[in-house]
Design a protein around this motif. Sequence first.
Motif, mmCIF file in Angstrom:
data_model
loop_
_atom_site.group_PDB
_atom_site.id
_atom_site.type_symbol
_atom_site.label_atom_id
_atom_site.label_comp_id
_atom_site.label_asym_id
_atom_site.label_seq_id
_atom_site.Cartn_x
_atom_site.Cartn_y
_atom_site.Cartn_z
ATOM 1 N N GLN A 19 0.732 -1.144 -0.121
ATOM 2 C CA GLN A 19 -0.131 -0.081 0.156
ATOM 3 C C GLN A 19 0.646 1.518 0.443
ATOM 4 O O GLN A 19 0.510 2.293 -0.691
ATOM 5 N N PHE A 20 2.103 1.154 0.518
ATOM 6 C CA PHE A 20 3.293 2.460 0.859
ATOM 7 C C PHE A 20 3.664 2.337 -0.850
ATOM 8 O O PHE A 20 4.599 3.303 -1.440
ATOM 9 N N ILE A 21 3.238 1.305 -2.081
ATOM 10 C CA ILE A 21 4.022 1.478 -3.298
ATOM 11 C C ILE A 21 2.920 2.364 -4.079
ATOM 12 O O ILE A 21 2.485 0.661 -4.771
ATOM 13 N N GLN A 22 2.717 3.319 -4.167
ATOM 14 C CA GLN A 22 1.670 3.958 -5.128
ATOM 15 C C GLN A 22 2.099 4.247 -6.380
ATOM 16 O O GLN A 22 3.269 5.197 -6.004
ATOM 17 N N TYR A 67 -10.889 3.370 -4.532
ATOM 18 C CA TYR A 67 -10.067 2.338 -5.302
ATOM 19 C C TYR A 67 -8.477 2.382 -5.750
ATOM 20 O O TYR A 67 -7.904 1.198 -5.954
ATOM 21 N N ALA A 68 -8.468 3.299 -6.474
ATOM 22 C CA ALA A 68 -7.447 3.895 -7.497
ATOM 23 C C ALA A 68 -5.815 3.894 -5.875
ATOM 24 O O ALA A 68 -5.022 3.715 -6.489
ATOM 25 N N GLY A 74 -4.316 -0.166 -8.304
ATOM 26 C CA GLY A 74 -3.274 1.285 -8.354
ATOM 27 C C GLY A 74 -2.691 1.019 -9.769
ATOM 28 O O GLY A 74 -2.720 1.310 -10.324
ATOM 29 N N TRP A 75 -1.858 -0.088 -8.979
ATOM 30 C CA TRP A 75 -1.500 -0.583 -9.954
ATOM 31 C C TRP A 75 -1.770 -1.175 -11.665
ATOM 32 O O TRP A 75 -0.806 -0.732 -12.753
ATOM 33 N N TRP A 76 -2.536 -1.883 -11.788
ATOM 34 C CA TRP A 76 -3.704 -2.107 -12.952
ATOM 35 C C TRP A 76 -3.635 -0.434 -13.179
ATOM 36 O O TRP A 76 -4.071 -0.563 -14.738
ATOM 37 N N LEU A 77 -4.846 -0.205 -12.683
ATOM 38 C CA LEU A 77 -5.735 1.216 -13.344
ATOM 39 C C LEU A 77 -3.890 1.987 -13.826
ATOM 40 O O LEU A 77 -4.362 1.994 -15.534
#
Length: 154
Positions: A19-22, A67-68, A74-77
Amino acid sequence: MSLGRKIVLALLFVFIGIQFIQPARNKSGQVLPTDITKMYNLPENVQVVLKNACYDCHSNNTNYQWYATIQPVGWWLASHIKKGKADLNFNEFGNYSKRKQQSKLKAIANSVKDKTMPLPAYALIHKNAKLSKEDKILLLNWVENLKDSLSQEN
């Protein structure tokens, strides 16, 4: 502690850790002079359809939902947005050659006709992105008119 609990605990730590890797956000906050709406006179109803159904993935300004921020979603988006912008970027449309602009317009028409855009998963979550029959006719007519005007310029 059982092996099953250790695995679940390890997966939980990994999930929390990622979750810390945005990913970087696709937000410039600007409308560039090369934006299709600045280059060509687009009717307001066409602009609304494009902004609702296309701009999140095909511009420099994505409207992110809650949800991003959850990984790996978020990575997929971010991956989809990157690919979408590489295929077509409405903010950079004026930088394309006239020939490439016509090609992109043809691709837009084909995507609308084939119902491949907007992506079904995107339209499922974003109800206002679903193209009605009227929206499709509107877009197809707009594409044809713009393609005709571009071919007259050459």
